[in-house]
Design a protein around this motif. Structure first.
Motif, mmCIF file in Angstrom:
data_model
loop_
_atom_site.group_PDB
_atom_site.id
_atom_site.type_symbol
_atom_site.label_atom_id
_atom_site.label_comp_id
_atom_site.label_asym_id
_atom_site.label_seq_id
_atom_site.Cartn_x
_atom_site.Cartn_y
_atom_site.Cartn_z
ATOM 1 N N ASN A 233 -13.280 -1.911 16.248
ATOM 2 C CA ASN A 233 -12.840 -1.157 15.066
ATOM 3 C C ASN A 233 -13.289 -1.840 13.784
ATOM 4 O OD1 ASN A 233 -10.267 -0.311 17.061
ATOM 5 N ND2 ASN A 233 -10.991 1.307 15.686
ATOM 6 N N ARG A 234 -14.529 -2.196 13.691
ATOM 7 C CA ARG A 234 -15.004 -2.931 12.519
ATOM 8 C C ARG A 234 -14.845 -2.125 11.234
ATOM 9 N NH1 ARG A 234 -18.890 -3.897 16.491
ATOM 10 N NH2 ARG A 234 -18.883 -6.038 17.274
ATOM 11 N N ALA A 235 -15.093 -0.809 11.296
ATOM 12 C CA ALA A 235 -15.120 0.007 10.075
ATOM 13 C C ALA A 235 -13.783 0.003 9.345
ATOM 14 C CB ALA A 235 -15.518 1.441 10.414
ATOM 15 N N LEU A 236 -12.676 0.231 10.058
ATOM 16 C CA LEU A 236 -11.384 0.359 9.393
ATOM 17 C C LEU A 236 -10.724 -0.980 9.083
ATOM 18 C CD1 LEU A 236 -9.538 3.479 10.826
ATOM 19 C CD2 LEU A 236 -10.356 3.078 8.528
ATOM 20 N N LYS A 237 -11.394 -2.085 9.407
ATOM 21 C CA LYS A 237 -10.863 -3.370 8.965
ATOM 22 C C LYS A 237 -11.068 -3.532 7.462
ATOM 23 C CE LYS A 237 -11.704 -5.695 13.381
ATOM 24 N NZ LYS A 237 -12.516 -6.705 14.099
ATOM 25 N N LYS A 238 -11.982 -2.711 6.903
ATOM 26 C CA LYS A 238 -12.253 -2.762 5.473
ATOM 27 C C LYS A 238 -11.571 -1.594 4.774
ATOM 28 C CE LYS A 238 -16.623 -2.471 6.269
ATOM 29 N NZ LYS A 238 -18.094 -2.397 6.084
ATOM 30 N N THR A 239 -11.527 -1.638 3.439
ATOM 31 C CA THR A 239 -10.959 -0.546 2.664
ATOM 32 C C THR A 239 -11.741 0.729 2.916
ATOM 33 O OG1 THR A 239 -10.146 -2.027 0.958
ATOM 34 C CG2 THR A 239 -10.463 0.246 0.324
ATOM 35 N N ILE A 240 -11.043 1.869 3.050
ATOM 36 C CA ILE A 240 -11.689 3.113 3.465
ATOM 37 C C ILE A 240 -11.968 4.054 2.309
ATOM 38 C CG2 ILE A 240 -10.775 3.013 5.803
ATOM 39 C CD1 ILE A 240 -8.570 4.911 4.975
ATOM 40 N N PHE A 241 -11.767 3.617 1.066
ATOM 41 C CA PHE A 241 -12.122 4.487 -0.054
ATOM 42 C C PHE A 241 -12.891 3.675 -1.091
ATOM 43 C CE2 PHE A 241 -8.067 2.631 -1.179
ATOM 44 C CZ PHE A 241 -8.182 2.337 -2.525
ATOM 45 N N SER A 242 -13.688 4.369 -1.872
ATOM 46 C CA SER A 242 -14.557 3.672 -2.829
ATOM 47 C C SER A 242 -14.386 4.145 -4.269
ATOM 48 C CB SER A 242 -16.025 3.856 -2.414
ATOM 49 O OG SER A 242 -16.370 5.239 -2.430
ATOM 50 N N HIS A 243 -13.868 5.374 -4.474
ATOM 51 C CA HIS A 243 -13.771 5.934 -5.817
ATOM 52 C C HIS A 243 -12.377 6.500 -6.079
ATOM 53 C CE1 HIS A 243 -18.112 5.640 -5.377
ATOM 54 N NE2 HIS A 243 -18.215 5.764 -6.687
ATOM 55 N N SER A 244 -12.040 6.624 -7.353
ATOM 56 C CA SER A 244 -10.712 7.110 -7.709
ATOM 57 C C SER A 244 -10.789 8.033 -8.923
ATOM 58 C CB SER A 244 -9.767 5.935 -7.980
ATOM 59 O OG SER A 244 -10.340 5.029 -8.914
ATOM 60 N N LEU A 245 -9.743 8.842 -9.070
ATOM 61 C CA LEU A 245 -9.645 9.792 -10.174
ATOM 62 C C LEU A 245 -8.769 9.203 -11.269
ATOM 63 C CD1 LEU A 245 -10.135 12.703 -11.301
ATOM 64 C CD2 LEU A 245 -7.991 13.341 -10.163
ATOM 65 N N HIS A 246 -9.284 9.219 -12.502
ATOM 66 C CA HIS A 246 -8.543 8.679 -13.644
ATOM 67 C C HIS A 246 -8.477 9.727 -14.753
ATOM 68 C CE1 HIS A 246 -8.790 4.551 -12.001
ATOM 69 N NE2 HIS A 246 -9.934 5.010 -11.508
ATOM 70 N N HIS A 247 -7.573 9.517 -15.687
ATOM 71 C CA HIS A 247 -7.517 10.419 -16.838
ATOM 72 C C HIS A 247 -7.388 9.608 -18.128
ATOM 73 C CE1 HIS A 247 -3.177 9.624 -16.609
ATOM 74 N NE2 HIS A 247 -3.083 10.107 -17.823
ATOM 75 N N SER A 248 -7.839 10.209 -19.216
ATOM 76 C CA SER A 248 -7.753 9.597 -20.538
ATOM 77 C C SER A 248 -7.653 10.740 -21.544
ATOM 78 C CB SER A 248 -8.990 8.737 -20.820
ATOM 79 O OG SER A 248 -10.174 9.519 -20.719
ATOM 80 N N PHE A 249 -7.549 10.402 -22.820
ATOM 81 C CA PHE A 249 -7.487 11.428 -23.860
ATOM 82 C C PHE A 249 -8.656 11.232 -24.824
ATOM 83 C CE2 PHE A 249 -3.172 11.367 -22.292
ATOM 84 C CZ PHE A 249 -2.817 12.711 -22.298
#
Length: 453
Positions: A270-286
């Motif tokens: 299970n090498r793949a899921l030993k690492k973080t499974i997401f790379s990008h995130s949604l942010h907001h600003s004004f």
């Protein structure tokens, strides 16, 4: 089984094209047994030279379904098929790109009728579809439209099958079909497994776990492990002594348990899921004008993101969806970086925030709904989903924006006292991946019941 298809696009640079029309014929080697033909709204303008070539223009596509609306049908009609196309590399790349934008891994074997024609019908003056089929006496109509070209490809492929005296096409197809020559040990293991949703554990002869997985159908997934012939699968087939499982009732809990169990046990395969499974995130600003703006950025684990994604493309696909669903401006969802008004404003699908025609106050009311729906920051709530039995439900507890654990309760039990409900919860670890799994599941599943307290 074959899925013979043709795709028309907007033109543009690599990875920027959008599908404007698609035609797929499911072909069993003898006759067409299913078909799917549709225009597709690419959510981007068509280049003028393409309009001249295909006759498809922006007005024709305004009310056509978007790709995510036809994606399920495409998956179904191509299931267990080899994709056949004239210049298959191009069509398959386009399909894979569109599915990647949705965050779905679309994988199929392919056959190219250009390459097959060059091998089986050598010395033709041209191998472009139109010139080739005319040279072979194959009728073609609606050239450069998906249905016309796909039908011509069906007839061409029938001819190629008849010319393939060594049966190389058929042999290659058979090699991609799961093999059934499993030994008695593997057959016994499969026979003892149920077709349910849950987490499964592969054990070696010492009882140690060397692989953990989840599936909506454990028996089917283990069968795939035991019939695949790639290097990893063969090694697992040699090692496996037993497979145990835990029913979860729904995919969300299966995903969470798989994530936690892999991090705890660190299985060999299970090498793949030993690492973080997401790379990008949604942010907001004004903006300086007070408009709420969304953007996708690389996740760093420290920012308080609204939600997270496994890739930039799946994040962009989400922005496209909320832009349509909440009638947002492409300028303020980072989808249109040009100067002046956004593209949707030019086709009267934007209220005009990008031109100051809609006030920030009115616009932000809709934009704020996105944050409320997809972020559980500081919230207290229970997520209710299917249980392991017909008279049972599952509950996932979030307190002050932190995932606490999961539990199950009988349908006769009234979920009206959070304190009592907490006693049924089995604690689980809050981590970035668990939060990503929950947020992603909430985006994809509108049927899940949410009780805030």
């Amino acid at each position: 089984m074959y899925a013979i298809l043709d795709i028309e696009t907007t033109g543009g640079k690599y990875n920027e094209e959008g599908i404007t029309e698609i035609a797929i014929y499911r072909f069993n080697g003898h006759e067409v047994i299913d078909q799917f033909i549709s225009l597709v709204n690419p959510e981007r303008p068509i280049q003028q030279f393409v309009v001249g070539l295909t006759g498809i223009n922006n007005d024709m596509l305004r009310n056509a379904p978007k790709f995510y609306e036809v994606a399920k049908r495409i998956v179904e009609i191509t299931q267990d098929c080899v994709i056949v196309a004239h210049n298959a590399k191009f069509d398959y790349r386009i399909l894979s790109t569109e599915f990647n934008r949705l965050g779905y891994p679309f994988e199929r074997k392919t056959l190219c009728t250009v390459e097959l024609s060059k091998k089986l019908i050598p010395d033709m003056p041209s191998y472009s579809l139109g010139k080739l089929v005319r040279s072979l006496g194959i009728p073609i109509s609606d050239r450069h439209r998906a249905n016309g070209d796909a039908l011509a490809t069906v007839k061409l492929f029938k001819l190629l099958l008849s010319k393939d005296t060594d049966k190389e096409i058929i042999k290659a197809t058979v090699r991609t079909t799961p093999k059934n020559n499993m030994d008695a040990k593997l057959i016994r293991i499969i026979e003892e497994l149920p077709s349910i949703t849950g987490v499964y554990y592969m054990h070696d002869e010492h009882g140690d776990i060397f692989y953990i997985g989840k599936s909506k159908n454990i028996k089917k997934r283990i069968t795939q492990h035991f019939t695949n012939d790639n290097h990893k699968s063969k090694e697992m087939q040699k090692l496996v002594h037993a497979v145990t499982f835990e029913a979860t009732g729904n995919e969300l809990i299966a995903l969470l348990k798989e994530n936690e169990e892999i991090k705890r046990n660190k299985p060999q395969f299970n090498r793949a899921l030993k690492k973080t499974i997401f790379s990008h995130s949604l942010h907001h600003s004004f903006t300086d004008d007070g408009y709420l703006k969304f953007n996708i950025a690389k996740a760093n684990g420290r920012d308080n993101a609204i939600t997270t994604f496994s890739s930039y493309l799946s994040g962009k696909s989400f922005l496209e969806r909320i832009t349509e669903e909440y009638n947002l401006c492409q300028k303020y969802t980072s989808l249109d970086k040009s100067t002046g008004s956004c593209f949707n404003h030019s086709i009267k699908e934007c209220e005009g925030a990008c031109m100051g025609e809609e006030s920030a106050e009115e616009y932000n009311k809709r934009a704020q709904q996105v944050i409320e729906r997809y972020s559980y920051h500081n919230k207290n709530m229970l997520l209710i989903d299917r249980g392991r039995e017909v008279d049972e439900k599952s509950a996932l507890l979030i307190e002050e924006g932190t995932f606490k654990g999961i539990g199950y309760f009988n349908l006769n039990y009234q979920v009206n006292n959070p304190q009592i409900m907490k006693t049924l919860i089995t604690p689980m670890e809050e981590n970035r991946d668990a939060k990503h799994i929950i947020q992603g599941y909430l985006r994809r599943n509108n049927r899940i019941k949410i009780i805030e307290f």
